[in-house]
Design a protein around this motif. Structure first.
Motif, PDB file in Angstrom:
ATOM      1  N   ALA A   1     -12.698  -1.739  -2.198  1.00 38.89           N
ATOM      2  CA  ALA A   1     -11.374  -2.081  -2.725  1.00 38.89           C
ATOM      3  C   ALA A   1     -10.306  -1.916  -1.654  1.00 38.89           C
ATOM      4  CB  ALA A   1     -11.052  -1.205  -3.935  1.00 38.89           C
TER       5      ALA A   1
ATOM      6  N   LEU B   1     -11.561  -7.601  -7.825  1.00 40.03           N
ATOM      7  CA  LEU B   1     -10.900  -6.306  -7.957  1.00 40.03           C
ATOM      8  C   LEU B   1     -10.149  -6.212  -9.281  1.00 40.03           C
ATOM      9  CD1 LEU B   1      -9.452  -5.839  -4.348  1.00 40.03           C
ATOM     10  CD2 LEU B   1     -11.674  -5.157  -5.235  1.00 40.03           C
ATOM     11  N   ASP B   2      -9.792  -4.988  -9.646  1.00 35.94           N
ATOM     12  CA  ASP B   2      -9.058  -4.747 -10.889  1.00 35.94           C
ATOM     13  C   ASP B   2      -7.922  -3.779 -10.580  1.00 35.94           C
ATOM     14  OD1 ASP B   2      -8.340  -4.778 -13.565  1.00 35.94           O
ATOM     15  OD2 ASP B   2     -10.384  -4.500 -14.295  1.00 35.94           O
ATOM     16  N   LEU B   3      -7.063  -3.527 -11.576  1.00 30.90           N
ATOM     17  CA  LEU B   3      -5.869  -2.715 -11.329  1.00 30.90           C
ATOM     18  C   LEU B   3      -5.417  -2.019 -12.602  1.00 30.90           C
ATOM     19  CD1 LEU B   3      -3.442  -2.105  -9.298  1.00 30.90           C
ATOM     20  CD2 LEU B   3      -2.324  -4.079 -10.326  1.00 30.90           C
TER      21      LEU B   3
ATOM     22  N   LEU C   1      -8.204  -5.175   0.174  1.00 30.15           N
ATOM     23  CA  LEU C   1      -6.753  -5.357   0.077  1.00 30.15           C
ATOM     24  C   LEU C   1      -6.067  -5.260   1.433  1.00 30.15           C
ATOM     25  CD1 LEU C   1      -5.936  -3.496  -3.244  1.00 30.15           C
ATOM     26  CD2 LEU C   1      -5.900  -5.947  -2.811  1.00 30.15           C
TER      27      LEU C   1
ATOM     28  N   GLU D   1      -3.309   1.772  -9.305  1.00 27.41           N
ATOM     29  CA  GLU D   1      -4.506   2.015  -8.500  1.00 27.41           C
ATOM     30  C   GLU D   1      -5.389   0.779  -8.569  1.00 27.41           C
ATOM     31  OE1 GLU D   1      -6.515   5.144  -6.157  1.00 27.41           O
ATOM     32  OE2 GLU D   1      -4.544   5.057  -7.106  1.00 27.41           O
ATOM     33  N   ALA D   2      -5.578   0.130  -7.418  1.00 25.67           N
ATOM     34  CA  ALA D   2      -6.490  -1.014  -7.339  1.00 25.67           C
ATOM     35  C   ALA D   2      -7.903  -0.482  -7.114  1.00 25.67           C
ATOM     36  CB  ALA D   2      -6.077  -1.941  -6.202  1.00 25.67           C
TER      37      ALA D   2
ATOM     38  N   MET E   1      -3.493  -8.259 -12.987  1.00 19.73           N
ATOM     39  CA  MET E   1      -2.101  -7.968 -12.628  1.00 19.73           C
ATOM     40  C   MET E   1      -1.207  -9.130 -13.041  1.00 19.73           C
ATOM     41  SD  MET E   1      -0.234  -7.557  -8.980  1.00 19.73           S
ATOM     42  CE  MET E   1       0.197  -9.293  -9.021  1.00 19.73           C
TER      43      MET E   1
ATOM     44  N   ILE F   1      -5.694 -10.400  -7.917  1.00 24.42           N
ATOM     45  CA  ILE F   1      -6.212  -9.535  -8.988  1.00 24.42           C
ATOM     46  C   ILE F   1      -5.740 -10.080 -10.332  1.00 24.42           C
ATOM     47  CG2 ILE F   1      -6.259  -7.203  -9.928  1.00 24.42           C
ATOM     48  CD1 ILE F   1      -5.783  -6.131  -7.139  1.00 24.42           C
TER      49      ILE F   1
ATOM     50  N   LEU G   1      -2.788  -8.848  -3.528  1.00 24.83           N
ATOM     51  CA  LEU G   1      -2.636  -8.351  -4.892  1.00 24.83           C
ATOM     52  C   LEU G   1      -2.567  -9.486  -5.909  1.00 24.83           C
ATOM     53  CD1 LEU G   1      -0.165  -5.402  -4.276  1.00 24.83           C
ATOM     54  CD2 LEU G   1      -2.480  -5.214  -5.179  1.00 24.83           C
TER      55      LEU G   1
ATOM     56  N   THR H   1       0.846  -1.190   0.000  1.00 25.11           N
ATOM     57  CA  THR H   1       0.000   0.000   0.000  1.00 25.11           C
ATOM     58  C   THR H   1       0.885   1.244   0.000  1.00 25.11           C
ATOM     59  OG1 THR H   1      -0.067   0.120   2.412  1.00 25.11           O
ATOM     60  CG2 THR H   1      -1.783  -1.183   1.328  1.00 25.11           C
TER      61      THR H   1
END
Length: 668
Positions: A201, A218-220, A205, A171-172, A156, A153, A150, A136
Motif C-alpha cells: 500500500a 487499495l482501500d481507505l 501510493l 489510512e490507505a 474514496m 481508490i 489517491l 502523505t
C-alpha cells in the motif's frame, strides 16, 4: 450527439457510477454486476473523449490513473499530523487513563476505541465538497502530494454528499484478498513476492505512475477531521458519524466507553480475533472523545496527550512440526526449515517457518512431530519460538542434519567460528542457481521479470550456467520455453540490456562475494572506482578501507583469485556490462550536512521511509550507516519498537533522535 444532451447523459452516468462505487466499496452491497458497471464506465469515457471540455477532475473516469509524474510536490498540512504515543499492555492503558483524568476539568471522560489499520496515513482536502488534494503524512508537517494516486481508490469519494470544505485524515491499505491475488500473479511470473500488505500500500501510493496504484485495488478508511468549515462538532464520535454522512468510508468496529476497564476488555478481545478481519490491523487507537477535553490535555512536542496507540503483541499459534527440510543458499550455507501443519497466523496461512541453523534446533529441543509455538518476527517472517514438550506422545523423533549436500552429495563442512553447515563445492547446482537468483535481485542488477521461477527454468534448460550467460540469451531460445510469450520475452531482453548500465556497486554486490553486502559493495566501488582496480587490490589495501575487516578482505582476494571468476568477468565485459562506479565519489560527498562524516544506526520500524531509503538519504549526505551501536556511533535514529540497539545507545550516551527529528534533519 449535441453538447447539451452529452452533458445531461454524463451527469447521469457520473451519478450512477458514484452510487454504485459507494454501494460496492463502502457499503459492501453491490446492486449491479461487474459487466453492467464496466458498461457504464465505458460509456462515460467515450462521451468524455468525444467532449473533452465536459470532463472534470471529480469524474469517476479519473480513477483509472493519469500520466506519470516527474516527482512529488511537497504539501504543508494545515493541521499537523502527529504520531501517537504507544501503550503495550493493560497497565499502560490504566496509566494513560490516570493522566487524562488528572488533567481534565470534569470526571465525565469517555474514550473512543478504533482499530489501528496497518497502512499508510494520508490527508485529504475537499473544497465545496470536491476532492482537490491528497498527501502523505511525511514528517507530520509536510508530506508529499499523491492526489492522482489517491483518486484511484474507489472507496474514496471524489465529491461529498454536501458542498463542505473539509480536511480529513485516513489510512490507505491493501485488503488481504487483493494482497494474496497480487502475490499469486507475481508468483506465476516468477517475480519476488511482497512481504506484507502494508508495504504494498505504501509503495503503491508513492509510485510516480498512477496507473500502478490503480492496479493494486487499495482501500481507505477515514478516521478523523483536521479542519471543517461551518459545521461545529463537539466530539470525536460525532465527527466520525458526520464523516459517514458525507460519504466517507469509516470503520464500523468502533466503540465508546466511559471506563478504562471496558476499553481494556475491548482491546484484549480484538487481540484474539484480529485474524478474522479482511485487512491487517496492528493495534487499537484510544482517543478522548470530547474535543473540549482534548483541548485541555493538549500536546507534547511529538504527540497528543489525549490519544494512545495500543500495540498488539506478536501473534503466536500452536501447530505440529511435521518435517524439516534443508536448502542450500548461494554461499553454500545449509538452512533448515520447519514444515508445519498449515495454520492461520496474523491473517495468512503458514506452512513453513525458519529454524535458522542446527544449533537453534538443539537449543530449543525441537523434534519432528512436536507441537510447536510459531510467531511472525516483525509480523512478517514465521519462526518457531518454542516447543510444548508436555504434549509429547513418544512418537516424536530427533532431527539429524544431513552430512552431505542435498543437491550435489558433497560432504558438508562447518567452517571455523560459524554455526552454519556449508557445501563448499563450487559446482553445486544450488550454489549456481541461488547465485543467479541473487544476481538479478532488486538490490543487485535489478533485472525485472527474472524472478526465481524464470531463473530456475532457464537453469534447468541449461540456457544459463553463470551470470554472464544471461547477457547472451537469444530471443528464439526464450520463446521456446513454457509461459514465454513474445511480449514477455521482449520485455525481459530489454530489462537485461538496461542492466548493463548499472553502476559498479550493483555488479559487485550481484557477484555474491562472501561477506560482501550491498553497503560494502558501495564502499568498495566508491574507493576503487573500477572493477578492474578492485580485482587487483591486495588484502592490505582492502583492510585499510574503513568498514572492510580482515575476513572480508581475505574473502574478496580469494574470490578474484579464482580463474573461473576471471572467465565470467571477461564474458561480462564482452557483453558490454559497465565496470565503473557512477555515483558520487568519497571526496564529492557533502561536508556541510548534518550527517557528513557521521556514523548512524537505524533501529526500530520507520513509518515514513523504508530502511533502504533512510540509508540512501544518509549516504547521499556524506554519512554512513552501521548495523550495530558502538562508542564510534554518532547518532541513533529510533523508530517504533526500537529494542536492544536503543538500550545500548542509552548506555553509551550516544545521541538518539526520533524519526520526525531525522526527517527534519534530512530536509534541512
Amino acid at each position: 450527439m449535441e453538447q447539451i444532451t452529452a452533458q445531461k447523459r454524463i451527469n447521469e452516468l457520473r451519478e450512477l457510477i458514484n452510487k454504485h462505487n459507494y454501494l460496492y466499496y463502502v457499503k459492501d452491497n453491490p446492486q449491479i454486476s461487474d459487466q453492467e458497471y464496466d458498461q457504464l464506465m465505458k460509456e462515460l469515457i467515450q462521451l468524455e473523449t468525444a467532449f473533452p471540455e465536459l470532463k472534470t477532475e471529480d469524474s469517476p473516469s479519473v480513477r483509472v490513473g493519469g500520466e506519470p509524474l516527474p516527482f512529488f510536490e511537497k504539501v504543508e498540512h494545515r493541521v499537523p499530523m502527529l504520531s501517537l504515543g504507544n501503550s503495550f499492555g493493560a497497565d499502560d492503558l490504566r496509566d494513560f487513563d490516570r493522566r487524562v483524568r488528572q488533567n481534565v476539568s470534569t470526571e465525565d471522560v469517555r474514550y473512543v476505541c478504533e482499530l489501528k489499520i496497518d497502512g499508510l496515513a494520508v490527508s485529504l482536502r475537499y473544497e465545496d465538497g470536491v476532492f482537490i488534494q491528497g498527501a502523505t503524512r511525511g514528517d507530520g508537517s509536510i508530506g508529499e502530494d499523491i492526489t492522482q494516486n489517491l483518486k484511484t481508490i474507489r472507496s474514496m469519494p471524489l465529491r461529498l454528499t454536501e458542498p463542505v470544505s473539509i480536511e480529513v485524515r485516513g489510512e490507505a491499505f491493501m485488503p488481504r484478498r487483493a494482497f494474496e491475488k497480487l502475490n499469486r500473479i507475481r508468483e506465476e511470473k516468477g517475480e519476488q513476492l511482497f512481504a506484507n500488505p502494508r508495504n504494498v500500500a505504501a509503495g503503491s501510493l508513492r509510485q510516480l505512475d498512477p496507473k500502478l496504484a490503480a492496479e493494486r485495488e487499495l482501500d481507505l478508511f477515514i478516521y478523523g477531521i483536521g479542519i471543517v468549515e461551518g459545521h461545529p462538532i463537539d466530539s470525536h464520535s460525532k465527527g466520525l458519524d458526520y464523516l459517514e454522512q458525507m460519504g466517507f468510508k469509516v470503520n464500523q468496529e468502533r466503540r465508546v466507553f466511559s471506563s478504562i476497564e471496558d476499553v481494556i476488555a475491548f482491546v484484549e478481545g480484538w487481540t484474539e480475533k484480529r485474524g478474522q478481519l479482511p485487512y491487517d490491523i496492528d493495534g487499537m487507537v484510544i482517543k478522548v472523545d470530547s474535543y473540549a477535553h482534548q483541548g485541555e490535555l493538549g500536546f507534547t512536542a511529538k504527540s497528543p496527550r489525549w490519544a494512545t496507540a495500543y500495540k498488539f503483541p506478536a501473534e503466536e499459534v500452536v501447530t505440529i512440526l511435521e518435517d524439516i527440510e534443508v536448502s542450500v543458499g548461494r554461499t553454500g550455507a545449509v538452512t533448515p526449515t520447519a514444515i508445519l501443519k498449515p495454520v492461520s497466523l496474523a491473517g495468512t496461512t503458514v506452512k513453513r517457518a525458519s529454524l535458522h541453523n542446527e544449533d537453534i534446533i538443539r537449543e530449543k529441543g525441537i523434534m519432528i512431530g512436536d507441537h510447536v509455538i510459531v510467531k511472525k518476527a516483525g509480523d512478517i517472517i514465521p519462526e518457531v519460538v518454542g516447543v510444548l514438550a508436555e504434549r509429547r506422545t513418544g512418537s516424536e523423533r530427533p532431527y539429524v542434519m544431513p552430512a552431505h549436500c542435498p543437491e550435489c552429495e558433497s560432504e558438508l563442512v562447518r567452517l571455523e567460528d560459524e554455526v552454519a553447515l556449508r557445501c563448499i563445492n563450487p559446482s553445486c547446482p544450488a550454489h549456481i542457481r541461488e547465485g543467479l537468483i541473487h544476481f538479478v535481485s532488486r538490490n543487485a542488477m535489478n533485472i525485472d521479470g527474472l524472478g526465481e521461477k524464470v531463473i530456475t527454468q532457464l537453469f534447468n534448460h541449461e540456457l544459463i550456467q553463470n551470470v554472464a550467460d544471461l547477457y547472451f540469451l537469444k530471443r528464439e531460445e526464450l520463446l521456446a520455453l513454457e509461459r514465454m510469450g513474445a511480449k514477455s520475452v521482449d520485455n525481459l531482453l530489454a530489462a537485461i540490456e538496461a542492466s548493463k548500465q548499472n553502476s559498479m556497486e550493483k555488479l559487485v554486490f550481484g557477484l555474491g562475494i562472501r561477506l560482501v553486502g550491498a553497503k560494502a559493495a558501495k564502499t568498495l566501488s566508491q574507493t576503487f572506482l573500477t572493477l578492474d582496480r578492485l580485482v587487483e587490490a591486495s588484502e592490505e589495501e582492502l583492510i585499510a578501507i574503513d568498514e572492510i575487516g580482515p575476513k572480508m578482505a581475505h574473502s574478496i582476494v580469494a574470490y578474484f583469485a579464482n580463474s573461473a571468476v576471471h572467465e565470467t568477468l571477461e564474458k561480462l565485459r564482452q557483453a558490454g556490462v559497465n565496470f565503473e562506479y557512477k555515483g558520487p565519489r568519497v571526496e564529492e560527498l557533502p561536508t556541510d550536512s548534518a550527517f557528513a562524516g557521521k556514523t548512524v544506526v537505524l533501529t526500530g520500524t520507520l513509518e515514513q521511509l523504508s530502511r533502504k531509503e533512510a540509508q540512501a538519504a544518509i549516504e547521499e549526505r556524506g554519512g554512513k550507516v552501521s548495523g550495530s551501536v558502538s562508542a564510534k556511533t554518532d547518532l541513533v535514529v529510533a523508530g517504533e519498537a526500537a529494542g536492544s540497539k536503543l538500550k545500548k545507545a542509552q548506555e553509551l550516551n550516544v545521541k538518539v533522535i526520533t524519526e520526525e527529528e531525522f526527517i527534519a534533519l534530512l530536509q534541512s
